[in-house]
Design a protein around this motif. Structure first.
Motif, PDB file in Angstrom:
ATOM      1  N   GLU A   1     -23.442  33.330   8.977  1.00 33.61           N
ATOM      2  CA  GLU A   1     -24.867  33.384   9.287  1.00 33.61           C
ATOM      3  C   GLU A   1     -25.306  32.007   9.775  1.00 33.61           C
ATOM      4  O   GLU A   1     -25.186  31.016   9.071  1.00 33.61           O
ATOM      5  CB  GLU A   1     -25.692  33.779   8.062  1.00 33.61           C
ATOM      6  CG  GLU A   1     -27.152  33.930   8.381  1.00 33.61           C
ATOM      7  CD  GLU A   1     -27.978  34.441   7.223  1.00 33.61           C
ATOM      8  OE1 GLU A   1     -29.189  34.179   7.212  1.00 33.61           O
ATOM      9  OE2 GLU A   1     -27.419  35.095   6.316  1.00 33.61           O
TER      10      GLU A   1
ATOM     11  N   TYR B   1     -20.343  34.148   3.884  1.00 37.74           N
ATOM     12  CA  TYR B   1     -20.449  34.845   2.611  1.00 37.74           C
ATOM     13  C   TYR B   1     -19.999  36.281   2.750  1.00 37.74           C
ATOM     14  O   TYR B   1     -19.799  36.777   3.863  1.00 37.74           O
ATOM     15  CB  TYR B   1     -21.869  34.761   2.052  1.00 37.74           C
ATOM     16  CG  TYR B   1     -22.930  35.383   2.941  1.00 37.74           C
ATOM     17  CD1 TYR B   1     -23.293  36.720   2.793  1.00 37.74           C
ATOM     18  CD2 TYR B   1     -23.564  34.635   3.916  1.00 37.74           C
ATOM     19  CE1 TYR B   1     -24.270  37.285   3.596  1.00 37.74           C
ATOM     20  CE2 TYR B   1     -24.538  35.191   4.726  1.00 37.74           C
ATOM     21  CZ  TYR B   1     -24.893  36.513   4.553  1.00 37.74           C
ATOM     22  OH  TYR B   1     -25.847  37.077   5.352  1.00 37.74           O
ATOM     23  N   LYS B   2     -19.839  36.926   1.623  1.00 34.06           N
ATOM     24  CA  LYS B   2     -19.428  38.326   1.577  1.00 34.06           C
ATOM     25  C   LYS B   2     -20.651  39.174   1.262  1.00 34.06           C
ATOM     26  O   LYS B   2     -21.366  38.907   0.298  1.00 34.06           O
ATOM     27  CB  LYS B   2     -18.362  38.512   0.495  1.00 34.06           C
ATOM     28  CG  LYS B   2     -17.726  39.865   0.465  1.00 34.06           C
ATOM     29  CD  LYS B   2     -16.597  39.890  -0.553  1.00 34.06           C
ATOM     30  CE  LYS B   2     -15.857  41.189  -0.528  1.00 34.06           C
ATOM     31  NZ  LYS B   2     -14.746  41.195  -1.494  1.00 34.06           N
ATOM     32  N   THR B   3     -20.888  40.209   2.067  1.00 37.84           N
ATOM     33  CA  THR B   3     -22.041  41.080   1.863  1.00 37.84           C
ATOM     34  C   THR B   3     -21.761  42.076   0.742  1.00 37.84           C
ATOM     35  O   THR B   3     -20.636  42.185   0.253  1.00 37.84           O
ATOM     36  CB  THR B   3     -22.379  41.860   3.150  1.00 37.84           C
ATOM     37  OG1 THR B   3     -21.310  42.744   3.440  1.00 37.84           O
ATOM     38  CG2 THR B   3     -22.637  40.928   4.317  1.00 37.84           C
ATOM     39  N   GLU B   4     -22.785  42.822   0.373  1.00 42.87           N
ATOM     40  CA  GLU B   4     -22.639  43.846  -0.654  1.00 42.87           C
ATOM     41  C   GLU B   4     -21.665  44.942  -0.225  1.00 42.87           C
ATOM     42  O   GLU B   4     -21.064  45.603  -1.056  1.00 42.87           O
ATOM     43  CB  GLU B   4     -23.996  44.463  -0.990  1.00 42.87           C
ATOM     44  CG  GLU B   4     -24.935  43.510  -1.692  1.00 42.87           C
ATOM     45  CD  GLU B   4     -26.287  44.127  -1.974  1.00 42.87           C
ATOM     46  OE1 GLU B   4     -26.491  45.316  -1.663  1.00 42.87           O
ATOM     47  OE2 GLU B   4     -27.143  43.403  -2.506  1.00 42.87           O
ATOM     48  N   LYS B   5     -21.529  45.127   1.091  1.00 39.23           N
ATOM     49  CA  LYS B   5     -20.609  46.136   1.629  1.00 39.23           C
ATOM     50  C   LYS B   5     -19.179  45.622   1.722  1.00 39.23           C
ATOM     51  O   LYS B   5     -18.289  46.332   2.157  1.00 39.23           O
ATOM     52  CB  LYS B   5     -21.075  46.596   3.009  1.00 39.23           C
ATOM     53  CG  LYS B   5     -22.386  47.331   2.992  1.00 39.23           C
ATOM     54  CD  LYS B   5     -22.768  47.774   4.385  1.00 39.23           C
ATOM     55  CE  LYS B   5     -24.092  48.507   4.370  1.00 39.23           C
ATOM     56  NZ  LYS B   5     -24.470  48.953   5.717  1.00 39.23           N
TER      57      LYS B   5
END
Length: 50
Positions: free
Chosen positions: A41, A31-35
């Motif tokens: 994971e 997934y893509k993080t908020e950053k």
């Protein structure tokens, strides 16, 4: 406003389901993080940057 809350809830539930499936199958989720970082994971909690 209710529609937006419902969509956010569905997105959260989908992510939680993906984590459960990954744990059951011994795999990982991506997934893509908020950053803006893309991460893997693993079921054991280990997070790896891609």
């Amino acid at each position: 406003m209710k529609l937006i809350q419902d969509v956010h809830k569905l997105i959260k539930l989908t992510g939680e389901r993906a984590k459960l499936d990954a744990k059951a199958n011994g795999t990982y989720i991506v997934y893509k993080t908020e950053k803006g970082q893309i991460v893997k994971e693993y079921a054991n909690g280990q997070v790896e940057l891609i």
